[in-house]
Design an enzyme around this catalytic site. Structure first.
Site, PDB file in Angstrom:
ATOM      1  N   LYS A  45       0.702  -1.086   0.278  1.00 40.17           N
ATOM      2  CA  LYS A  45       0.006  -0.388  -0.025  1.00 40.17           C
ATOM      3  C   LYS A  45       1.141   1.805   0.114  1.00 40.17           C
ATOM      4  O   LYS A  45       0.272   2.184   0.300  1.00 40.17           O
ATOM      5  CB  LYS A  45      -1.063   0.257   1.249  1.00 40.17           C
ATOM      6  N   THR A  48       2.992   0.532  -4.937  1.00 42.74           N
ATOM      7  CA  THR A  48       3.880  -0.317  -5.205  1.00 42.74           C
ATOM      8  C   THR A  48       2.769   0.026  -7.276  1.00 42.74           C
ATOM      9  O   THR A  48       3.657   0.668  -7.872  1.00 42.74           O
ATOM     10  CB  THR A  48       3.349  -1.561  -5.192  1.00 42.74           C
ATOM     11  N   THR A  49       1.535  -0.012  -7.205  1.00 41.11           N
ATOM     12  CA  THR A  49       1.037   0.335  -8.369  1.00 41.11           C
ATOM     13  C   THR A  49       2.144   1.191 -10.064  1.00 41.11           C
ATOM     14  O   THR A  49       1.803   0.941 -10.085  1.00 41.11           O
ATOM     15  CB  THR A  49      -0.086  -0.269  -8.637  1.00 41.11           C
ATOM     16  N   TRP A  50       1.809   2.319  -8.062  1.00 35.01           N
ATOM     17  CA  TRP A  50       1.968   4.137  -9.658  1.00 35.01           C
ATOM     18  C   TRP A  50       3.349   3.618  -9.453  1.00 35.01           C
ATOM     19  O   TRP A  50       3.937   4.156 -10.728  1.00 35.01           O
ATOM     20  CB  TRP A  50       1.582   4.622  -8.211  1.00 35.01           C
ATOM     21  N   HIS A 105       7.381  -7.108  -2.303  1.00 32.94           N
ATOM     22  CA  HIS A 105       7.319  -6.756  -1.204  1.00 32.94           C
ATOM     23  C   HIS A 105       7.730  -7.444   0.169  1.00 32.94           C
ATOM     24  O   HIS A 105       7.483  -6.638   1.101  1.00 32.94           O
ATOM     25  CB  HIS A 105       5.475  -6.946  -0.068  1.00 32.94           C
ATOM     26  N   ARG A 127       5.959   5.240   2.240  1.00 24.36           N
ATOM     27  CA  ARG A 127       5.290   5.794   2.590  1.00 24.36           C
ATOM     28  C   ARG A 127       4.216   5.668   3.851  1.00 24.36           C
ATOM     29  O   ARG A 127       4.443   4.989   4.836  1.00 24.36           O
ATOM     30  CB  ARG A 127       3.392   5.530   1.560  1.00 24.36           C
ATOM     31  N   SER A 135      -4.979   2.538   4.220  1.00 20.66           N
ATOM     32  CA  SER A 135      -5.102   1.828   2.892  1.00 20.66           C
ATOM     33  C   SER A 135      -4.982   0.613   2.928  1.00 20.66           C
ATOM     34  O   SER A 135      -6.289  -0.458   2.358  1.00 20.66           O
ATOM     35  CB  SER A 135      -3.719   2.510   2.214  1.00 20.66           C
ATOM     36  N   PHE A 139      -7.760  -2.610   1.620  1.00 19.73           N
ATOM     37  CA  PHE A 139      -7.330  -3.168   0.867  1.00 19.73           C
ATOM     38  C   PHE A 139      -7.648  -5.065   1.791  1.00 19.73           C
ATOM     39  O   PHE A 139      -8.120  -5.533   0.934  1.00 19.73           O
ATOM     40  CB  PHE A 139      -5.590  -3.239   0.858  1.00 19.73           C
ATOM     41  N   LYS A 255      -7.832   6.540  -3.258  1.00 21.84           N
ATOM     42  CA  LYS A 255      -8.012   7.660  -3.254  1.00 21.84           C
ATOM     43  C   LYS A 255      -6.640   8.812  -3.681  1.00 21.84           C
ATOM     44  O   LYS A 255      -7.054   9.373  -3.998  1.00 21.84           O
ATOM     45  CB  LYS A 255      -8.322   8.485  -1.664  1.00 21.84           C
ATOM     46  N   GLY A 256      -5.388   7.695  -3.152  1.00 25.45           N
ATOM     47  CA  GLY A 256      -4.616   8.131  -3.554  1.00 25.45           C
ATOM     48  C   GLY A 256      -4.163   9.882  -3.263  1.00 25.45           C
ATOM     49  O   GLY A 256      -3.492  10.644  -4.245  1.00 25.45           O
TER      50      GLY A 256
HETATM   51  P1  A3P Z   1      -4.931   3.913  -1.116  1.00 24.27           P
HETATM   52  O1  A3P Z   1      -5.688   3.447  -0.464  1.00 24.27           O
HETATM   53  O2  A3P Z   1      -5.553   5.256  -0.250  1.00 24.27           O
HETATM   54  O3  A3P Z   1      -6.337   5.093  -1.737  1.00 24.27           O
HETATM   55  P2  A3P Z   1      -0.335  -0.202  -3.758  1.00 24.27           P
HETATM   56  O4  A3P Z   1       0.055  -0.238  -5.134  1.00 24.27           O
HETATM   57  O5  A3P Z   1       1.576  -0.503  -3.168  1.00 24.27           O
HETATM   58  O6  A3P Z   1      -1.208  -1.306  -3.498  1.00 24.27           O
HETATM   59  O7  A3P Z   1      -0.918   0.897  -3.190  1.00 24.27           O
HETATM   60  C1  A3P Z   1      -2.390   1.206  -3.734  1.00 24.27           C
HETATM   61  C2  A3P Z   1      -2.483   2.612  -2.204  1.00 24.27           C
HETATM   62  O8  A3P Z   1      -1.843   4.133  -3.773  1.00 24.27           O
HETATM   63  C3  A3P Z   1      -3.978   3.098  -2.704  1.00 24.27           C
HETATM   64  O9  A3P Z   1      -3.695   4.621  -1.812  1.00 24.27           O
HETATM   65  C4  A3P Z   1      -3.610   3.422  -4.115  1.00 24.27           C
HETATM   66  O10 A3P Z   1      -4.960   4.984  -4.538  1.00 24.27           O
HETATM   67  C5  A3P Z   1      -2.546   4.435  -4.349  1.00 24.27           C
HETATM   68  N1  A3P Z   1      -2.243   4.986  -5.930  1.00 24.27           N
HETATM   69  C6  A3P Z   1      -1.755   3.825  -6.861  1.00 24.27           C
HETATM   70  N2  A3P Z   1      -1.761   4.648  -8.123  1.00 24.27           N
HETATM   71  C7  A3P Z   1      -1.540   5.871  -7.462  1.00 24.27           C
HETATM   72  C8  A3P Z   1      -1.247   7.438  -8.333  1.00 24.27           C
HETATM   73  N3  A3P Z   1      -0.825   7.071  -9.304  1.00 24.27           N
HETATM   74  N4  A3P Z   1      -0.782   8.341  -7.864  1.00 24.27           N
HETATM   75  C9  A3P Z   1      -1.145   8.440  -6.794  1.00 24.27           C
HETATM   76  N5  A3P Z   1      -1.486   7.357  -5.577  1.00 24.27           N
HETATM   77  C10 A3P Z   1      -1.807   5.993  -6.333  1.00 24.27           C
END
Ligand code: A3P
Length: 292
Positions: A45, A48-50, A105, A127, A135, A139, A255-256
């Site tokens: 959280k 990672t995906t970002w 992770h 983070r 988050s 999740f 929410k991001g």
């Molecule tokens: P929130 O649940 O606070 O919205 P992971 O990829 O490590 O699982 O993290 C997911 C978190 O990163 C989520 O946070 C998600 O919304 C946030 N996230 C994903 N893409 C993002 C982006 N482009 N900009 C900002 N936050 C992002």
């Protein structure tokens, strides 16, 4: 397969992880890294995906169409991933031609040795602990292979104690921080990326030894912004069936933002959290911003 049978957490060298990872741990330990692997490492959280999408955009020369070639979990396989009936992360990676993108992770002490032997480039994104807690709580409600988090209060308590998948947030961020100069590690912060994505992506480019024009950099910033990623099915996990990841109540792209914890922590929870945090983080210079 009953997905709920995977919810059990088991310690691997003292760090709790899903039983599915535990049962296949040897394959992860023996994983053969390559010198041209690009790795994205995080506590869950942390964005990672970002970070994976940014790195794949860099890898793809800033072409969003190339990033639509497949879902993010296939473009950047998850090293320790293991669900019966699906290809494991190790299997996916072994079958991927170089150069590969790798997501993990794992806490630093559990990283397969070959990453250090090969000196692979690793981008670690951290983070702040409070936003991660919130988050991670949401999740747990959508990922069927994770234990039932119970009410927020109970989850927060477990998270503070490190009784969650991947163990203690504090140990994770400190472990990677302490070793960042010993290996090929770029340590970044979610809050910095949020504040100034262009500046942080430049750090990634320098680290990965890639040169791109300002136009392409702008494209990467746009394509990886929260609003654009939220509607992109190649990154928002909407391609995963509901039995595994059920986004009917809350989205993966939730929410991001930095600072959402304020909408969830009570004053008492915050005080307790801060007191514990101060103690656990007293031995590090590592500093987090909980809002920007
Ligand atoms: P929130 O649940 O606070 O919205 P992971 O990829 O490590 O699982 O993290 C997911 C978190 O990163 C989520 O946070 C998600 O919304 C946030 N996230 C994903 N893409 C993002 C982006 N482009 N900009 C900002 N936050 C992002």
């Amino acid at each position: 397969m009953d997905i709920c049978s995977l919810q059990k957490l088991v310690p691997i060298h003292g760090v709790l992880m899903g039983i599915n990872i535990y049962e296949n741990w040897e394959k992860v330990e023996k994983f053969q890294a390559r010198s041209d692997d690009w790795v994205i490492a995080t506590y869950p959280k942390a964005g990672t995906t970002w970070a994976c999408e940014i790195v794949d955009m860099i890898y793809s020369g800033g072409d969003p169409e190339k990033c639509r070639r497949d879902a993010i979990y296939n473009r950047v396989p998850y090293l320790e991933f293991q669900i019966p009936g699906m290809p494991s992360g190790v299997e996916q990676l072994d079958a991927t031609p170089s150069p590969r993108l790798v997501k993990t992770h794992l806490p630093i002490q559990l990283m397969p040795n070959s990453f250090w032997e090969k000196n692979s480039k690793i981008i670690y994104v951290a983070r702040n602990a409070k936003d991660v807690a919130v988050s991670y709580y949401f999740f747990h409600q959508i990922v069927k292979a994770l234990p039932d988090p119970g009410p927020w209060d109970v989850f927060l308590d477990n998270y503070i104690k490190g009784n969650v998948s991947y163990g203690s947030w504090h140990d994770h961020v400190k472990g990677w921080w302490e070793k960042r100069h010993d290996y090929n590690i770029l340590y970044l912060f979610y809050e910095d990326l949020k504040e100034n994505p262009k500046r942080e992506i430049r750090k990634m480019l320098d680290f990965l030894e890639k040169e791109i024009s300002d136009d392409i950099l702008e494209k990467i910033v746009y394509h990886t912004s929260f609003d654009v990623m939220k509607t992109n099915d190649m990154v928002n996990y909407k391609t995963i069936p509901n039995e595994i990841l059920d986004q009917s109540t809350t989205s993966f792209m939730r929410k991001g933002i930095a600072g959402d914890w304020k909408n969830h922590f009570t004053v008492a929870q915050n005080e307790k959290f801060d007191e514990d945090y101060k103690r656990k983080m007293s031995d590090t210079e590592l500093h987090f911003r909980t809002e920007i």
